[in-house]
Design an enzyme around this catalytic site. Structure first.
Site, PDB file in Angstrom:
ATOM      1  N   GLU A   1      -8.839  -4.773 -10.056  1.00  0.00           N
ATOM      2  CA  GLU A   1      -9.459  -4.024  -8.969  1.00  0.00           C
ATOM      3  C   GLU A   1     -10.196  -2.805  -9.506  1.00  0.00           C
ATOM      4  O   GLU A   1     -10.059  -2.445 -10.676  1.00  0.00           O
ATOM      5  CB  GLU A   1      -8.380  -3.503  -8.002  1.00  0.00           C
ATOM      6  CG  GLU A   1      -7.625  -4.565  -7.265  1.00  0.00           C
ATOM      7  CD  GLU A   1      -6.612  -3.964  -6.302  1.00  0.00           C
ATOM      8  OE1 GLU A   1      -6.869  -4.010  -5.080  1.00  0.00           O
ATOM      9  OE2 GLU A   1      -5.571  -3.460  -6.755  1.00  0.00           O
TER      10      GLU A   1
ATOM     11  N   LYS B   1       0.832  -1.205   0.000  1.00  0.00           N
ATOM     12  CA  LYS B   1       0.000   0.000   0.000  1.00  0.00           C
ATOM     13  C   LYS B   1       0.871   1.260   0.000  1.00  0.00           C
ATOM     14  O   LYS B   1       0.992   1.980   0.999  1.00  0.00           O
ATOM     15  CB  LYS B   1      -0.961  -0.014   1.189  1.00  0.00           C
ATOM     16  CG  LYS B   1      -2.156   0.940   1.024  1.00  0.00           C
ATOM     17  CD  LYS B   1      -3.168   0.708   2.125  1.00  0.00           C
ATOM     18  CE  LYS B   1      -4.350   1.660   2.034  1.00  0.00           C
ATOM     19  NZ  LYS B   1      -5.215   1.393   0.881  1.00  0.00           N
TER      20      LYS B   1
ATOM     21  N   LEU C   1      -4.385  -5.319  -4.020  1.00  0.00           N
ATOM     22  CA  LEU C   1      -4.141  -5.003  -2.624  1.00  0.00           C
ATOM     23  C   LEU C   1      -4.939  -5.961  -1.735  1.00  0.00           C
ATOM     24  O   LEU C   1      -6.117  -6.218  -2.016  1.00  0.00           O
ATOM     25  CB  LEU C   1      -4.571  -3.566  -2.329  1.00  0.00           C
ATOM     26  CG  LEU C   1      -4.307  -3.068  -0.914  1.00  0.00           C
ATOM     27  CD1 LEU C   1      -2.809  -2.820  -0.708  1.00  0.00           C
ATOM     28  CD2 LEU C   1      -5.095  -1.791  -0.636  1.00  0.00           C
TER      29      LEU C   1
END
Length: 285
Positions: free
Chosen positions: A180, A148, A205
């Protein structure tokens, strides 16, 4: 009065918090961030966010300047100082200020550690009630999306391109499969009511809301499957939704101008949102 922010051990008015122009977070995007939701003045999914922060900083070799107890105490104090009942706490830790720009860095640099709050109505969400629309764009992010980092230029540009095309956001696609949303985890619900999302890997993520939502779904009898899915599968799906710390579970009602299902927020999406809020609210700290 403005917000009170935290910077390197000090509580400051937001207008007085300063970071060097040589900081590696500013010059190289050499930094990690984390976002935790606050509801009823308490922290939602905090253990997961704290664990992911540690995982991300370890992955790029930044040492957190606070221990576990100190980190939790800072989250609670910044919420209290800013009278935060509902909203978000943003945390960022960069490798620090080397004193000059250089690709190389000392491994024992003192990091720059900052936190601030953003008040937001996370429960009464217009997007959750009506759903959002998305367009598909090629996923051109770097190869370690599981960390991240603050390297968010492409997601930001993709979100802007989606808005320019009349949509709310974008779903990113790699090798024909959805990875995503620009800043969230993407899901579909198949015709036989199976919730499908991509498995964890370096291209996505590890969402904290994702983990909680999947566990809550399975615990409440929903069928869950982790596998890649294509854009064509999205268009043929019964429902679609996304999850994130700031939006919980939010329906997606159209992709590339085509309705998903009947073009309205789906029953499973809305039920899972309700279950998530109830469960996480009860377990907030």
């Amino acid at each position: 009065m403005g917000r009170i922010v935290y910077l390197n051990g000090e509580w400051l008015p937001e207008t007085e918090a300063k970071v060097s122009i040589f900081d590696r977070g500013y010059v190289f995007a050499d930094a990690i961030y984390e976002v935790t939701c606050v509801l009823d003045g308490k922290l939602l999914d905090y253990p997961g966010h704290a664990a992911r922060l540690k995982r991300s900083t370890d992955a790029i070799g930044i040492k957190l300047p606070v221990d576990d107890d100190g980190l939790l105490a800072l989250h609670r104090e910044i919420a209290e100082r800013n009278d935060m009942r509902e909203g978000l706490i943003y945390l960022q830790v960069s490798r620090g200020n080397p004193g000059d720009r250089d690709f190389m860095f000392e491994k024992d640099m003192a990091p720059t550690f900052s936190m601030f709050t953003q008040k937001k109505n996370v429960i009464e969400s217009a997007s959750a009630k009506k759903g959002i629309t998305v367009v598909t764009l090629e996923d051109l992010r770097w190869g370690r999306c599981d960390i991240k980092t603050v390297q968010l230029l492409y997601p930001s540009l993709a979100k802007m391109e989606a808005h320019d095309k009349g949509a709310d956001d974008a779903w990113l696609v790699k090798d024909g499969f959805v990875t995503e949303q620009t800043s969230a985890t993407a899901y579909i619900v198949t015709a036989d009511d199976v919730i499908v999302t991509r498995p964890l890997s370096r291209v996505v993520l590890p969402g904290i809301t994702r983990a909680s939502a999947l566990e809550i779904a399975a615990r409440n009898g929903f069928k869950v499957e982790e596998r890649p899915f294509s854009v064509d599968e999205v268009k043929a799906a019964k429902e679609a939704f996304f999850t994130s710390a700031s939006n919980f579970v939010t329906p997606v009602v159209a992709i590339d101008g085509e309705k998903i299902g009947d073009g309205k927020p789906g029953e499973i999406s809305l039920k899972l949102r309700e279950l998530y809020i109830e469960d996480r609210r009860a377990n907030a700290i």
